[in-house]
Design an enzyme around this catalytic site. Structure first.
Site, short mmCIF file in Angstrom:
data_model
loop_
_atom_site.label_atom_id
_atom_site.label_comp_id
_atom_site.label_asym_id
_atom_site.label_seq_id
_atom_site.Cartn_x
_atom_site.Cartn_y
_atom_site.Cartn_z
N GLY A 87 52.23 20.09 12.38
CA GLY A 87 51.42 18.90 12.10
C GLY A 87 50.43 19.21 10.97
NE ARG B 233 54.88 18.05 15.14
CZ ARG B 233 53.75 18.71 15.29
NH1 ARG B 233 53.76 20.03 15.36
NH2 ARG B 233 52.60 18.06 15.37
CG ASP C 190 51.81 27.35 19.12
OD1 ASP C 190 51.85 26.37 18.35
OD2 ASP C 190 51.79 27.23 20.35
CB THR D 48 46.46 23.91 15.43
OG1 THR D 48 46.40 22.83 16.37
CG2 THR D 48 45.83 25.14 16.07
CG ASP E 132 46.20 20.60 19.03
OD1 ASP E 132 45.67 19.53 18.70
OD2 ASP E 132 47.42 20.74 19.18
CG ASP F 118 46.60 25.08 20.71
OD1 ASP F 118 46.65 25.32 19.49
OD2 ASP F 118 47.49 24.46 21.31
NE ARG G 208 51.82 19.68 21.15
CZ ARG G 208 52.42 19.86 19.98
NH1 ARG G 208 52.36 21.02 19.40
NH2 ARG G 208 53.05 18.86 19.41
O1 F6P Z 1 49.39 20.07 17.23
C1 F6P Z 1 48.60 19.13 16.62
C2 F6P Z 1 48.87 17.78 17.14
O2 F6P Z 1 48.04 16.95 16.39
C3 F6P Z 1 48.64 17.58 18.65
O3 F6P Z 1 47.29 17.43 18.97
C4 F6P Z 1 49.47 16.36 18.92
O4 F6P Z 1 49.91 16.33 20.26
C5 F6P Z 1 50.61 16.52 17.99
O5 F6P Z 1 50.18 17.35 16.94
C6 F6P Z 1 51.12 15.23 17.42
O6 F6P Z 1 52.25 15.51 16.68
P1 F6P Z 1 52.99 14.50 15.73
O7 F6P Z 1 52.18 14.38 14.47
O8 F6P Z 1 54.31 15.13 15.48
O9 F6P Z 1 53.06 13.19 16.43
#
Ligand code: F6P
Length: 344
Positions: A10, A72, A103, A125, A127, A129, A171
């Protein structure tokens, strides 16, 4: 040296600052040449590249998103994917690869390193995390955006005597919810690390109601487990790394709260607004320091490592250690929520 760069997973405010810093130091101090792969591992797999020069990175520190774009793509799930990536890295005559990602991205970097590719990683990230670093860039921007949104929810909730449940990203980790929830003076903060107790949530909102505030703000992390069990997902959809698409916990919770308390309740999901737009000064600075440290690692030949922040110092750890587990909210941070809650 010829150095490859990519951004995977992301997007995250600060990606461009990393790219800019690595390229500037690489060219100005080491005489490097840079090749950018387009859209993360997909670019390595399909060999779609762009030269990165002092001109192309000029001024990008202020911009959100990533000039290299991202995806991704999980090359480990594609037959012969890793081998193809290794071959394309060789075909571009690269002496090193800098992978900027969380990760998932770093699990691919690690696999390529084991296949002989000289790679280093930069943690990214919103997040926050990733294991082994105190802070990932992007987190501060996401928290600032979420906090501003929560501030705004207070006035509209108060004007209507409503409860508003606000869903934030993260997440399986509650860092964004915890930090933005506390900073935004939410009355209830719910994180994935602690099961939601609906009775307790309603008691807190009632306490608030009985003590002069006829409204309530609840901040919930997207990965928090529903009182009925499990996480709220979008039709069971998963990405190429096997992560469920999380969304809907706020809406489900709002319905349950309204039913149980009788308070008019609304929900809002901040979603991708948290990842968009310009990075905060903190994230620009942290990302710049990571970019500079990454190109230094390359020139020291210190491959297989991820640059990290420990306290105020930039250091590095093995990528394998960073991807071994997620960094979730621990007891000492959960105690902040406990300390702020009234006894109900
Ligand atoms: O890992 C970062 C993140 O923003 C998470 O917080 C969220 O769940 C996910 O990516 C959303 O992913 P996408 O942009 O693929 O919908």
């Amino acid at each position: 040296m010829r150095v490859g760069l990519l951004t995977g997973g992301g997007d995250c405010p600060g990606l461009n600052a990393v790219i800019g810093a690595a390229v500037r130091k690489g060219i100005n101090h080491y005489g490097d040449e840079f090749v950018g792969f387009i859209e993360g591992w997909r670019g390595v797999l399909e060999n779609t590249t762009v030269p990165l020069t002092l001109e192309s990175v000029d001024g990008i520190i202020t911009k959100g998103g990533t000039i290299l774009r991202t995806s991704r793509t999980n090359v480990r799930k594609i037959e012969g994917g890793l081998e193809k990536c290794a071959a394309n890295i060789k075909a571009n005559k690269l002496d090193a690869l800098i992978a900027i990602g969380g990760d998932d991205t770093q699990s691919v970097t690690n696999a390529l390193i084991q296949a002989g590719v000289p790679g280093v990683g930069v943690p990214k990230t919103i997040d926050n995390d990733l294991n082994g670093t105190d802070v990932c860039f992007g987190f501060d921007t996401a928290v600032s955006i979420a906090t501003e949104a929560i501030d705004r929810l207070h006035t509209t909730a108060e004007a209507h005597n409503r409860v508003i449940v606000c869903e934030v990203m993260g997440r399986d980790a509650g860092w964004i919810a915890l930090t933005a929830g506390v900073a935004g003076n939410a009355h209830v903060v719910l994180v994935p690390e602690k099961p939601i107790d609906l009775d307790h949530v309603c008691k807190l909102l009632k306490y608030n109601h009985d003590h002069g505030k006829k409204y309530g703000i609840v901040v919930v992390a997207e990965g928090a487990k529903l009182p009925s069990g499990g996480q709220a997902t979008v039709g069971g959809k998963v990405d190429s790394f096997g992560h469920a698409q999380l969304s809907g916990v706020a809406a489900a919770l709002a319905e349950a709260i309204e039913k149980k308390t009788g308070y008019e309740t609304r929900s809002v999901n901040l979603g991708h607004t948290q990842r968009g737009g310009t990075p905060t000064a903190y994230d620009r600075m942290l990302a710049t320091r990571y970019g500079l440290a990454a190109i230094d690692l390359v020139h020291k030949g210190d491959f297989g490592r991820l640059v990290v922040l420990h306290g105020t110092k930039i250091e590095s750890i093995p990528i394998a250690e960073a991807i071994s587990k997620n960094r979730t909210v621990d007891e000492s941070f959960l105690a902040i929520l406990d300390g702020l809650e009234p006894k109900v």
